[in-house]
Design a protein around this motif. Structure first.
Motif, mmCIF file in Angstrom:
data_model
loop_
_atom_site.group_PDB
_atom_site.id
_atom_site.type_symbol
_atom_site.label_atom_id
_atom_site.label_comp_id
_atom_site.label_asym_id
_atom_site.label_seq_id
_atom_site.Cartn_x
_atom_site.Cartn_y
_atom_site.Cartn_z
ATOM 1 N N LYS A 159 -0.814 0.465 -0.183
ATOM 2 C CA LYS A 159 -1.773 0.614 0.909
ATOM 3 C C LYS A 159 -1.159 1.354 2.099
ATOM 4 O O LYS A 159 -1.863 1.802 3.002
ATOM 5 N N LYS A 160 0.186 1.453 2.123
ATOM 6 C CA LYS A 160 0.859 2.228 3.170
ATOM 7 C C LYS A 160 1.930 3.089 2.508
ATOM 8 O O LYS A 160 2.371 2.795 1.388
ATOM 9 N N ASP A 208 0.364 -5.883 -1.095
ATOM 10 C CA ASP A 208 0.407 -4.591 -0.411
ATOM 11 C C ASP A 208 0.369 -3.418 -1.376
ATOM 12 O O ASP A 208 0.152 -2.264 -0.962
ATOM 13 N N TYR A 228 -2.045 5.279 -1.516
ATOM 14 C CA TYR A 228 -0.895 6.122 -1.849
ATOM 15 C C TYR A 228 -0.456 5.925 -3.300
ATOM 16 O O TYR A 228 -0.432 4.806 -3.815
#
Length: 342
Positions: A159-160, A208, A228
């Protein structure tokens, strides 16, 4: 003998002849239909579910309806983690699921799930079946294996952004089986759960990121809840899947039906290997269309990741040897096969 008596004798002889012929020529139409249930955890719309529904239809077609299969996708008959044991117990006659969902039950087959640097699914699928043929693991003695298959490169989706090992440190990553060890080796925090729970866990922030083949971005809609794609191919793993039948049910089938099913299995093994690669392409296109970002690790960084997961491979080989299994031979077989075919 008068004419009427002669006709009567002729009719009797003809009738007896027909009775004899009827008894000597097999009539499959009169055979009792064999009904089988098939449990699969893939959702109905997933192409890995559709291809197994087609397997059922093909078996029915080639047996001329002597075998009928009732297909249960979406884990409605047996939960994914319980499918293998459910087939052993006869709750489902045939089942497909992930070997890694029953950790420790398949020690020899677990080597397929190691981060060996996989590049495509067709080779992984052909390899796992050749591996099974060579080593004949006793862990499958409770069932009849239809065939095995394996997905394409298992990589990281988050997610990041993750550009290096430092970015990954401490992140909660959904993983299962050996993928959990891979996450830990890379510095992340593994969170075990079946694929069926992953979407909601990512959506709500329970995790995550996730280790998956890229097909899952579309097939399981994971691409909707991650942003990503980290292309860590040097440490890419695969996941081994089984398609198995209850052993007693298999042994009860007439020999000609067994031969028919085995013929279908040989064809579907290749079909499913190619399908995995096709849906990997679809998953990538899905991510591109959504504007999700791809992060290609540098050659040096990818090598760092591969070095970090090497102990996972070596430790498993040691564990196999300690249990009396040919760990080094098994690993060599896999690495040689991948080197020759990828």
């Amino acid at each position: 003998m008068n004419r009427r008596s002669s006709i009567g004798v002729t009719l009797v002889v003809c009738l007896l002849g027909l009775v004899f012929l009827a008894g000597s020529v097999p009539s499959y139409a009169q055979d009792k239909v064999i009904n089988l249930s098939f449990s699969n955890f893939f959702p109905t719309s997933h192409k890995n579910s559709i291809i197994m529904a087609d397997w059922c239809k093909e078996v029915e077609k080639r047996t001329n309806g002597r075998v009928k299969l009732t297909y249960y996708p979406g884990a409605v008959l047996t939960p994914a983690a319980q499918t293998y044991d459910s087939v052993v117990k006869g709750i489902a006659d045939v089942g497909e699921s992930v070997l890694g969902y029953t950790k420790g039950k398949f020690p020899m087959m677990e080597i397929i799930d190691l981060p060996l640097g996989y590049k495509n699914a067709y080779v992984a699928t052909m390899m796992i079946n050749e591996y099974f043929k060579k080593f004949q693991p006793k862990e499958f003695s409770e069932v009849k294996v239809m065939y095995l298959h394996a997905h394409g490169p298992g990589i990281l989706f988050t997610k990041k952004p993750v550009n290096n090992l430092e970015d990954l440190k401490g992140m909660k990553i959904r993983s299962t089986g050996f993928a959990a060890k891979i996450v830990a080796a890379l510095g992340g925090s593994p969170v075990a759960m079946p694929q069926t729970d992953s979407y909601e866990a990512l959506r709500t922030g329970v995790v995550d990121g996730i280790l998956n083949p890229i097909e899952a971005m579309k097939g399981w809609k994971i691409g909707e809840v991650v942003k990503y794609t980290v292309e860590n191919y040097g440490s890419a793993y695969s996941t081994s899947f089984f398609v198995v039948m209850n052993k007693n049910k298999w042994n009860s089938l007439p020999p000609d039906i067994q031969r028919i099913i085995e013929g279908v299995n040989r064809e579907w093994m290749e079909k499913q290997g190619r399908l995995w690669d096709e849906i990997d392409k679809e998953g990538r296109e899905f991510m591109v269309q959504r504007g999700n970002k791809f992060i290609a690790l540098s050659k040096a960084e990818d090598a760092r990741w591969a070095e970090k997961v090497r102990p996972v491979i070596d430790d498993h080989v040691k564990e196999l040897k300690a249990k009396g299994f040919p760990g080094e031979e098994a690993l060599k077989f896999c690495l040689d096969y991948l080197k020759a075919h990828q």
